[in-house]
Write a protein that holds these residues in place. Structure first.
Motif, mmCIF file in Angstrom:
data_model
loop_
_atom_site.group_PDB
_atom_site.id
_atom_site.type_symbol
_atom_site.label_atom_id
_atom_site.label_comp_id
_atom_site.label_asym_id
_atom_site.label_seq_id
_atom_site.Cartn_x
_atom_site.Cartn_y
_atom_site.Cartn_z
ATOM 1 N N THR A 100 0.823 -1.209 0.000
ATOM 2 C CA THR A 100 0.000 0.000 0.000
ATOM 3 C C THR A 100 0.853 1.253 0.000
ATOM 4 O O THR A 100 0.388 2.330 -0.348
ATOM 5 N N ASP A 101 2.133 1.130 0.386
ATOM 6 C CA ASP A 101 3.053 2.267 0.379
ATOM 7 C C ASP A 101 3.848 2.362 -0.922
ATOM 8 O O ASP A 101 4.749 3.194 -1.034
ATOM 9 N N GLY A 102 3.576 1.503 -1.871
ATOM 10 C CA GLY A 102 4.287 1.515 -3.145
ATOM 11 C C GLY A 102 5.042 0.222 -3.371
ATOM 12 O O GLY A 102 5.089 -0.658 -2.507
ATOM 13 N N ALA A 119 -4.875 -11.870 2.000
ATOM 14 C CA ALA A 119 -3.423 -12.002 1.881
ATOM 15 C C ALA A 119 -2.767 -10.834 1.173
ATOM 16 O O ALA A 119 -1.574 -10.676 1.258
ATOM 17 N N THR A 120 -3.563 -9.997 0.506
ATOM 18 C CA THR A 120 -2.942 -8.877 -0.189
ATOM 19 C C THR A 120 -2.867 -7.623 0.680
ATOM 20 O O THR A 120 -2.479 -6.576 0.221
ATOM 21 N N THR A 121 -3.205 -7.737 1.953
ATOM 22 C CA THR A 121 -3.129 -6.567 2.829
ATOM 23 C C THR A 121 -1.744 -6.464 3.428
ATOM 24 O O THR A 121 -0.973 -7.418 3.420
ATOM 25 N N THR A 122 -1.445 -5.295 3.953
ATOM 26 C CA THR A 122 -0.163 -5.099 4.630
ATOM 27 C C THR A 122 -0.389 -4.823 6.099
ATOM 28 O O THR A 122 0.399 -4.176 6.751
ATOM 29 N N GLY A 123 -1.453 -5.308 6.642
ATOM 30 C CA GLY A 123 -1.693 -5.125 8.072
ATOM 31 C C GLY A 123 -2.993 -4.403 8.283
ATOM 32 O O GLY A 123 -3.937 -4.550 7.542
ATOM 33 N N GLN A 142 -0.232 -10.656 8.452
ATOM 34 C CA GLN A 142 0.120 -9.409 7.777
ATOM 35 C C GLN A 142 1.105 -9.789 6.687
ATOM 36 O O GLN A 142 2.249 -10.119 6.976
ATOM 37 N N VAL A 143 0.647 -9.744 5.448
ATOM 38 C CA VAL A 143 1.474 -10.201 4.335
ATOM 39 C C VAL A 143 1.346 -9.261 3.148
ATOM 40 O O VAL A 143 0.418 -8.466 3.068
ATOM 41 N N ALA A 144 2.298 -9.377 2.255
ATOM 42 C CA ALA A 144 2.239 -8.718 0.946
ATOM 43 C C ALA A 144 2.399 -9.810 -0.093
ATOM 44 O O ALA A 144 3.137 -10.770 0.114
#
Length: 147
Positions: free
Chosen positions: A12-14, A37-41, A48-50
């Motif tokens: 989400t931060d790039g 699974a596509t979240t960053t937390g 919490q995964v990318a």
């Protein structure tokens, strides 16, 4: 993977490009949900995964959870940056050995002590003094000046 492929993870931060030493490929079967699974937390329950899909079709899932060891190492690396800034402000040469006095919050003393060798080697410190205080403060002095 032969180690020469570029791995880019979208967060989400790039996008974040990873070097070969920054990840390992493992196979995990069962035991956990991959929902979200596509979240960053955030507030979502679960890991919490990318996630990234490589050009060859492989799927990369990075565990982004922070534990106490990672937080301690991160704090130590922040201290290194502060020491390097203090060295520069003091007009020291990049090769100068230093005597270092660190005042750190009481909660961070253990993190600094755990990673003392890293801090000393990265900043060319010959002697380091660590004391507990209210906030991070750095004092540097050329080593031969203190003798």
């Amino acid at each position: 993977m032969d180690g020469t492929e570029t791995v880019v993870v979208a967060t989400t931060d790039g996008d974040v490009e990873l070097l070969g030493a920054e990840y390992e490929l493992t196979t995990v079967a069962g035991g956990g949900s991959t929902d979200g699974a596509t979240t960053t937390g955030g507030a979502q329950d679960g890991p919490q995964v990318a996630v990234a899909v490589l050009p060859g079709g492989a799927l990369v899932v990075l565990d982004l959870a922070l534990d106490d060891d990672l937080r301690a190492e991160g704090y130590a690396r922040d201290v290194v940056r502060e020491v390097q800034d203090a060295r520069k402000a003091a007009g020291l040469d990049v090769a100068d050995r230093i005597v270092l006095t660190l005042t750190v919050p009481a909660a961070a003393v253990d993190a600094v002590e755990k990673h003392r060798a890293l801090i000393e080697s990265e900043t060319l410190t010959t002697t380091a003094h660590v004391v507990a205080g209210d906030e991070l403060a750095v004092a540097v002095q050329r080593a031969e000046e203190s003798a």
